[in-house]
Design a protein around this motif. Structure first.
Motif, PDB file in Angstrom:
ATOM      1  N   LYS A 167       0.820  -1.016   0.149  1.00 19.08           N
ATOM      2  CA  LYS A 167      -0.032  -0.121  -0.059  1.00 19.08           C
ATOM      3  C   LYS A 167       0.924   1.192  -0.017  1.00 19.08           C
ATOM      4  N   ASP A 168       0.919   2.121  -1.001  1.00 21.37           N
ATOM      5  CA  ASP A 168       1.452   3.186  -1.115  1.00 21.37           C
ATOM      6  C   ASP A 168       2.857   3.067  -0.973  1.00 21.37           C
ATOM      7  N   GLY A 169       3.593   2.011  -1.548  1.00 23.38           N
ATOM      8  CA  GLY A 169       4.790   1.574  -1.964  1.00 23.38           C
ATOM      9  C   GLY A 169       5.342   0.885  -0.704  1.00 23.38           C
ATOM     10  N   VAL A 170       4.487   0.380   0.466  1.00 24.35           N
ATOM     11  CA  VAL A 170       4.971  -0.039   1.529  1.00 24.35           C
ATOM     12  C   VAL A 170       4.502  -1.272   1.730  1.00 24.35           C
ATOM     13  N   GLU A 171       5.390  -2.464   2.035  1.00 20.96           N
ATOM     14  CA  GLU A 171       4.992  -3.854   2.014  1.00 20.96           C
ATOM     15  C   GLU A 171       4.462  -4.285   3.528  1.00 20.96           C
ATOM     16  N   TYR A 172       3.234  -4.803   3.584  1.00 21.00           N
ATOM     17  CA  TYR A 172       2.838  -5.294   4.797  1.00 21.00           C
ATOM     18  C   TYR A 172       2.503  -6.862   5.031  1.00 21.00           C
ATOM     19  N   ARG A 173       3.055  -7.633   6.007  1.00 20.70           N
ATOM     20  CA  ARG A 173       2.875  -8.894   6.090  1.00 20.70           C
ATOM     21  C   ARG A 173       2.064  -9.514   6.970  1.00 20.70           C
ATOM     22  N   THR A 174       1.663 -10.494   7.170  1.00 21.10           N
ATOM     23  CA  THR A 174       0.834 -11.067   8.188  1.00 21.10           C
ATOM     24  C   THR A 174       1.543 -12.157   9.032  1.00 21.10           C
ATOM     25  N   LEU A 175       1.416 -11.777  10.397  1.00 23.13           N
ATOM     26  CA  LEU A 175       2.076 -12.688  11.366  1.00 23.13           C
ATOM     27  C   LEU A 175       0.963 -13.676  11.763  1.00 23.13           C
ATOM     28  N   GLY A 176       1.210 -14.924  11.748  1.00 20.27           N
ATOM     29  CA  GLY A 176       0.110 -15.728  12.502  1.00 20.27           C
ATOM     30  C   GLY A 176      -1.032 -16.117  11.477  1.00 20.27           C
ATOM     31  N   THR A 177      -1.953 -17.058  11.751  1.00 19.52           N
ATOM     32  CA  THR A 177      -2.782 -17.612  10.864  1.00 19.52           C
ATOM     33  C   THR A 177      -4.251 -17.429  11.718  1.00 19.52           C
ATOM     34  N   GLY A 178      -5.368 -17.302  10.847  1.00 22.92           N
ATOM     35  CA  GLY A 178      -6.664 -17.311  11.497  1.00 22.92           C
ATOM     36  C   GLY A 178      -6.752 -16.189  12.228  1.00 22.92           C
ATOM     37  N   HIS A 202       1.199 -23.408  21.629  1.00 27.40           N
ATOM     38  CA  HIS A 202       0.118 -23.355  20.567  1.00 27.40           C
ATOM     39  C   HIS A 202      -0.905 -24.069  20.688  1.00 27.40           C
ATOM     40  N   ALA A 203      -0.853 -25.563  21.199  1.00 25.99           N
ATOM     41  CA  ALA A 203      -1.843 -26.573  21.401  1.00 25.99           C
ATOM     42  C   ALA A 203      -2.898 -25.668  22.459  1.00 25.99           C
ATOM     43  N   VAL A 204      -2.704 -25.035  23.261  1.00 25.63           N
ATOM     44  CA  VAL A 204      -3.803 -24.429  24.367  1.00 25.63           C
ATOM     45  C   VAL A 204      -4.272 -23.177  23.867  1.00 25.63           C
ATOM     46  N   CYS A 205      -3.357 -22.296  23.061  1.00 27.49           N
ATOM     47  CA  CYS A 205      -3.618 -21.063  22.790  1.00 27.49           C
ATOM     48  C   CYS A 205      -2.893 -20.625  21.356  1.00 27.49           C
ATOM     49  N   PRO A 206      -3.519 -20.485  20.406  1.00 25.27           N
ATOM     50  CA  PRO A 206      -2.729 -20.077  19.219  1.00 25.27           C
ATOM     51  C   PRO A 206      -1.763 -18.996  19.327  1.00 25.27           C
ATOM     52  N   LEU A 207      -0.501 -19.354  18.782  1.00 23.44           N
ATOM     53  CA  LEU A 207       0.483 -18.050  18.823  1.00 23.44           C
ATOM     54  C   LEU A 207       0.481 -17.298  17.558  1.00 23.44           C
ATOM     55  N   THR A 208       0.763 -16.023  17.752  1.00 24.35           N
ATOM     56  CA  THR A 208       1.082 -15.306  16.471  1.00 24.35           C
ATOM     57  C   THR A 208       2.122 -15.355  16.110  1.00 24.35           C
ATOM     58  N   ALA A 209       3.080 -14.815  16.992  1.00 21.62           N
ATOM     59  CA  ALA A 209       4.586 -14.626  16.637  1.00 21.62           C
ATOM     60  C   ALA A 209       5.550 -15.384  17.682  1.00 21.62           C
ATOM     61  N   ILE A 210       6.803 -15.571  17.214  1.00 22.82           N
ATOM     62  CA  ILE A 210       7.781 -16.284  18.049  1.00 22.82           C
ATOM     63  C   ILE A 210       9.135 -14.938  17.829  1.00 22.82           C
ATOM     64  N   GLN A 211       9.327 -14.608  18.875  1.00 21.89           N
ATOM     65  CA  GLN A 211      10.524 -13.369  18.784  1.00 21.89           C
ATOM     66  C   GLN A 211      12.041 -14.006  19.232  1.00 21.89           C
ATOM     67  N   SER A 212      12.864 -14.183  18.464  1.00 25.43           N
ATOM     68  CA  SER A 212      14.229 -14.378  18.740  1.00 25.43           C
ATOM     69  C   SER A 212      15.318 -13.671  18.060  1.00 25.43           C
ATOM     70  N   LEU A 246       3.294 -24.660  11.776  1.00 23.81           N
ATOM     71  CA  LEU A 246       1.750 -24.267  12.678  1.00 23.81           C
ATOM     72  C   LEU A 246       1.298 -22.926  12.254  1.00 23.81           C
ATOM     73  N   GLY A 247       2.120 -22.225  11.210  1.00 25.90           N
ATOM     74  CA  GLY A 247       1.580 -20.994  10.784  1.00 25.90           C
ATOM     75  C   GLY A 247       1.783 -19.909  11.683  1.00 25.90           C
ATOM     76  N   ILE A 248       2.841 -19.785  12.472  1.00 29.70           N
ATOM     77  CA  ILE A 248       3.199 -18.701  13.327  1.00 29.70           C
ATOM     78  C   ILE A 248       4.180 -17.916  12.740  1.00 29.70           C
ATOM     79  N   GLY A 249       4.073 -16.488  12.874  1.00 30.47           N
ATOM     80  CA  GLY A 249       4.801 -15.531  12.314  1.00 30.47           C
ATOM     81  C   GLY A 249       6.467 -15.526  13.432  1.00 30.47           C
ATOM     82  N   PHE A 250       7.622 -15.094  12.713  1.00 29.16           N
ATOM     83  CA  PHE A 250       8.602 -14.714  13.208  1.00 29.16           C
ATOM     84  C   PHE A 250       9.057 -13.288  13.455  1.00 29.16           C
ATOM     85  N   VAL A 251       9.457 -13.025  14.338  1.00 32.63           N
ATOM     86  CA  VAL A 251      10.050 -11.520  14.573  1.00 32.63           C
ATOM     87  C   VAL A 251      11.423 -11.477  15.175  1.00 32.63           C
ATOM     88  N   PRO A 252      12.321 -11.175  14.478  1.00 33.91           N
ATOM     89  CA  PRO A 252      13.726 -11.019  14.792  1.00 33.91           C
ATOM     90  C   PRO A 252      14.095 -10.044  15.511  1.00 33.91           C
TER      91      PRO A 252
END
Length: 385
Positions: free
Chosen positions: A50-61, A220-230, A251-257
């Motif tokens: 959008k307007d030249g900036v990329e957006y990404r989706t972390l996580g699923t559903g 994730h089995a108890v409460c779906p995770l959106t992202a892992i940060q490492s 598992l469809g989880i995002g990753f945030v370095p």
């Protein structure tokens, strides 16, 4: 070296203003897109521009969260990174990041402690509902001071949530990470606590930091995770071999370095003579930032600089570009206190480098042994691998 072709970080700063206008975008999220995601969910790694900036989706559903492809780490604005600008200038830089399309901002209770949350909350209050301000719990803080212990017990997590909401000036936390694994509290208990906070509307999503693939699966089995940060960058790639990235992919989880520039080292401005503020910079305690290690590891920075020299990129842009190229569900969060560095980082998204070139860079860097551990023994014990 051909000075006409050399692109140094210092040289880039002189021309940053010239490209700044091209990166300016509206600070507001696309509300229609956000509503669709909330109702129908989204696929981990979905991207759009959008307007030249990329957006990404972390996580699923329903755990999915759409954010800018590059986020902003707030920690170094007033914690652990030597001298910082005054509060007014820090707020101005954060506002500049929003104006340039950044929608993901990261802080934590332990940063300061508490001071960084207060700063981020004040700075982003005018953009409430338009950006995602994430924070982290887990490090024990008593009377405004960190104890060095971990506490993710149910009552403590709930108390930290309530206190963070006030400091961040939010009604709900977009993404609440467990900062470090608490060996005294089963991860299933933590997940159940977060699930309750989500039902109550105090938290929207959650994530984990520096944990093993097994811990990710159990949580994730108890409460779906959106992202892992490492920590993840060209000098620290453990998540590629310890199963963490593979588990996120499965598992469809995002990753945030975090520390995607290796605490500034890959930017090329640190050398063996750099003096770190012992009162407000943890780098002087890290094995990798001792003079002998810095001297040896400078060879790696030279590889990044050589790669960027023929492509018009700084070594920082090479490091960030490599991460962005890996998979579309990775969102690095570099931090800075300088507008010129912010522009430089965001400009990374404009380069189009072939797959073969990135692979060649990986191989060239991998051929150079990294000198020094990333953490000292005390900090490494807190990592939940």
């Amino acid at each position: 070296m051909n000075n006409d072709k050399s692109i140094s970080r210092r040289g880039f700063l002189k021309t940053a203003a010239a490209i700044g206008a091209a990166l300016t975008v509206s600070p507001a999220l696309d509300k229609v897109k956000a509503a669709e995601t909330a109702l129908t969910g989204a696929r981990n790694g979905s991207t759009r521009k959008k307007d030249g900036v990329e957006y990404r989706t972390l996580g699923t559903g329903r755990a999915a969260m759409e954010v800018s492809a590059l986020g902003f780490g707030c920690m170094g604005m007033n914690y652990n990174r030597s001298q910082s600008p005054d509060r007014r200038e820090c707020i101005r830089i954060i506002h500049e990041a929003v104006d340039r399309g950044v929608t993901l901002f990261d802080t934590a209770i332990i940063y300061g402690p508490l001071r960084n949350e207060l700063l981020a909350g004040e700075a982003l209050a005018p953009y409430k509902g338009c950006v995602n301000l994430t924070t982290k719990f887990g490090h024990e803080v008593i009377d405004g001071k960190g104890t060095g212990r971990q506490d993710s017990s149910r009552a403590t997590v709930r108390r930290y949530c309530e206190e963070s909401l006030k400091r961040l000036r939010l009604d709900t936390i977009p993404l609440f990470y467990q900062h470090r694994y608490d060996r005294n509290t089963p991860i299933e208990d933590v997940a159940e606590t977060i699930s309750g906070l989500i039902r109550e509307g105090k938290v929207q999503r959650w994530g984990l930091c520096e944990v093993s693939a097994d811990t990710i699966r159990r949580a994730h089995a108890v409460c779906p995770l959106t992202a892992i940060q490492s920590e993840y960058h060209l000098m620290h790639r453990d998540v590629e071999t310890n199963g963490v990235l593979d588990t996120c992919r499965e598992l469809g989880i995002g990753f945030v370095p975090y520390s995607p520039l290796n605490r500034g080292f890959l930017g090329g401005c640190i050398n063996e003579y750099t003096v770190f503020d012992t009162a407000n910079d943890n780098r002087h305690t890290l094995p990798r930032f001792q003079p002998d290690a810095i001297r040896a590891n400078t060879r790696i920075v030279a590889v990044l600089q050589a790669f960027g020299r023929t492509r018009g990129m700084t070594s920082s842009q090479v490091a960030l570009g490599w991460l962005l190229h890996k998979v579309p569900w990775i969102v690095p969060i570099p931090g800075t206190t300088k507008e010129s560095h912010l522009v430089e980082n965001l400009h990374t998204q404009t380069f189009n480098i072939p797959d073969a070139d990135w692979l060649a860079l990986e191989n060239d860097v991998a051929a150079i042994p990294v000198t020094g551990d990333r953490y000292n023994a005390e900090q490494q014990r807190q990592v939940g691998y």
